[in-house]
Each structure stands twice: as structure tokens, then as C-alpha cells.
Scaffold this active site. Structure first.
Site, mmCIF file in Angstrom:
data_model
loop_
_atom_site.group_PDB
_atom_site.id
_atom_site.type_symbol
_atom_site.label_atom_id
_atom_site.label_comp_id
_atom_site.label_asym_id
_atom_site.label_seq_id
_atom_site.Cartn_x
_atom_site.Cartn_y
_atom_site.Cartn_z
ATOM 1 C CG ASP A 129 38.401 33.616 44.514
ATOM 2 O OD1 ASP A 129 38.571 34.563 45.302
ATOM 3 O OD2 ASP A 129 39.313 33.121 43.837
ATOM 4 N NE ARG A 177 40.407 39.092 44.849
ATOM 5 C CZ ARG A 177 40.447 37.781 44.999
ATOM 6 N NH1 ARG A 177 39.593 37.007 44.349
ATOM 7 N NH2 ARG A 177 41.302 37.225 45.822
#
Length: 324
Positions: A129, A177
Site C-alpha cells: 500500500d 490497485r
């Protein structure tokens, strides 16, 4: 204005500490899948039964103590083993600052390497992330080094950054993502208006769908979801090239509906007691998220804005009473 309020709340250490202690009393289970691995696996099973996969996030970030970073690493390793042992459909998302990036780069890399190696044994994906701008390039550097040895690694591209178009081109060979972005960033490095961010978000999604390996489209915005559905149909992009993603506890009916329609769907599943800052940033990212879950979390009889602030006040009061 609401965005600034939520960002300020997310950084309030008093409220964050209180939330860890009193979270379940305030309904934290609405936005986190569990406070331990066992409960989290149970939540993942429930999602899997609805045709939904999961990416699991052990909550926590901006760690400055080695002991805390090691604890986080070991917790992530425990989740990897639990996912494998229980045979659930899930993979891992993690933040480099949780495992030591703010302590020492090499220390963080060793922790990350151990995690990626453990997941690789089970052919499990690890998503790195991305956080605020100051940690962006070091996080990409960590991933670049890992990619020399492992191929089970992907990352996040944040649409509000000016550099996002270059980053998505560089990493188009990876599973990515794509998100709008959740931190408050200066105009020198990031788009500031919703219109600019949304336009870049769609542009990045379309580019990676056409040119990339696999695209995770992370949004609760049904307008963008409908745009993507139309775009993939017009360009004959197969369903196995992308998935939709939403956060645990947000738009549950839509999550199930998209899975029933035959689209790959993955729920971002946070677990642990460090939920407050995470939740406040989700509201800062898109204040409309207030209407999705806040009434459930704090008080069904309040309006949404009052609900969030009431939660902050409740945490403050609980902490004050304990001190007396």
C-alpha cells in the site's frame, strides 16, 4: 472543510489510543473484520461464501519503535499462515511504515522480504500500500528491489498525484490497485479538486485495463463503476483482467450485487484495534462515505456528521473518566 476535520481527527493521538481501548463499544466491528486473526478468518469465510475475495490489512502505520514493527511483521506472518491453513480466498495488503520504514530503510526491507518470501511459498499476492507523498518513492524503491527476486508483489497507484501517469506506465507489468488517494497533499505534488482527481482516476483505470497485467479498481462511486463496466464491454476486456474493490463495511449490497453479476470482487479487510485513524482517513478521502456507514458506527438516531463528531467526543469522555 469536512475533509480537514477528518484528517485532523485521524492524527489525534488521544482519540486513536482511546479507540483502541473502546472501539468495540463504539461499533468498530462495523468497519473492521475483527480484532484478532481468528475473527478475521471468520469474516473472510463469510465474504468468500458470497463470491467475494479479500485483501487483508493488519491495521497500523507510522511505527517508530522496532518492537512495534517486529510485532506487526509477526502478525502479518500469522495471517499468511492462517489464510493458507484455512484455505480462504485472500491475500495481504501492508504499509511499509508499519514494518519500519520510518525507523530504518534496511530494517524495513528485511521485514518486508520475510513477509514476501513467506507468501511466495503459498503463491500468495502481497500488495504494498502507498501512503503519503514523503513515503512514496522509498516504498517504490522497496518494491523494485523485491521484484528482482519475487513476482508475487504489486502496489497502489494514487490518482491524485501528478506523477501517477508515469508510475502506472512504469509498473504496468504488475498487478495494480488504483485509488483516488486518502492523504492531504500539497498542490505542488497533487491535484486538489474532485473533478481533476476523478478525471485522472478514470484515465489511469482505462490505461491499465488496456495495457496492464491486472487492475484492481478501488472505489465506492457507482458512477465510476458503471463507467468501467461500459468501458470493459466496449473494449472486450475479459473479467479475469480486473476486479472491483471496496472497503469492508461499505456498500455491502453493491459488493454482493457486483459479485453476482459475474465481476471479480475483492473486499479490503482491515483487522486489529488500530482502526480509528484508518476510518477517519476513509471519510476524509470521500466525505460521502459518511452516508454509507457512520450511522451504523456511532448512533443510528444522529445525522451522519454529528455521528462522527459524537464518536470523537465519546472517545474523549471515556478516556477522561478513566483518568479520574
Amino acid at each position: 472543510m469536512l475533509k480537514d476535520v477528518f484528517m485532523a481527527l485521524s492524527k489525534n493521538q488521544l482519540l486513536t489510543s482511546a479507540a483502541k481501548k473502546y472501539g468495540l463499544k463504539l461499533g468498530a466491528q462495523t468497519v473492521v473484520a475483527g480484532t484478532n486473526v481468528e475473527d478475521t478468518i471468520k469474516s473472510i469465510r463469510e465474504l468468500n461464501a458470497k463470491g467475494i475475495s479479500a485483501t487483508v490489512d493488519n491495521l497500523g502505520e507510522f511505527v517508530i519503535e522496532r518492537s512495534e514493527a517486529l510485532k506487526a511483521k509477526n502478525s502479518i506472518l500469522e495471517v499468511i499462515e492462517a489464510i493458507h491453513t484455512n484455505g480462504v480466498d485472500a491475500h495481504i495488503s501492508l504499509k511499509p511504515t508499519q514494518i519500519g520504514l520510518d525507523i530504518d530503510y534496511d530494517f524495513c526491507y528485511e521485514n518486508l522480504l520475510e513477509i514476501v518470501a513467506a507468501a511466495s511459498k503459498y503463491d500468495m499476492h502481497i500488495n504494498i500500500d502507498m501512503e503519503d507523498y514523503g513515503h512514496l518513492q522509498p516504498s517504490f524503491d522497496l518494491m523494485d528491489t523485491l521484484l528482482k527476486e519475487y513476482n508475487n508483489v504489486g502496489t497502489v497507484i494514487q490518482a491524485y498525484f501528478d506523477r501517477a501517469e508515469d508510475d502506472i506506465e512504469k509498473y504496468k507489468h504488475l498487478r495494480l490497485r488504483i485509488v483516488k488517494g486518502a492523504y492531504k497533499e500539497p498542490i505542488e505534488v497533487a491535484f486538489q479538486t474532485k473533478e481533476e482527481i476523478d478525471a485522472n482516476f478514470i484515465k489511469l483505470i482505462e490505461y491499465h485495463l488496456l495495457n496492464g497485467k491486472f487492475t484492481s479498481i478501488a472505489t465506492h462511486d457507482h458512477h465510476i463503476i458503471n463507467h468501467v463496466k461500459k468501458f470493459v464491454a466496449e473494449n472486450e476486456i475479459p473479467n479475469d483482467k480486473f476486479e472491483f474493490q471496496m472497503l469492508y463495511g461499505f456498500r455491502k449490497d453493491m459488493q454482493i450485487d457486483l459479485a453476482k453479476q459475474g465481476y471479480n470482487f475483492c473486499t479490503y479487510v482491515p483487522f486489529g484495534d488500530d482502526w480509528y485513524a484508518y476510518f477517519m482517513r476513509r471519510l476524509a478521502e470521500r466525505p460521502q462515505n459518511l452516508n454509507l456507514v457512520v450511522k451504523q458506527v456511532f448512533n443510528k438516531r444522529t445525522n451522519t456528521a454529528i455521528g462522527v463528531l459524537a464518536g470523537a467526543i465519546a472517545l474523549n469522555r471515556l478516556t477522561s473518566k478513566k483518568k479520574k
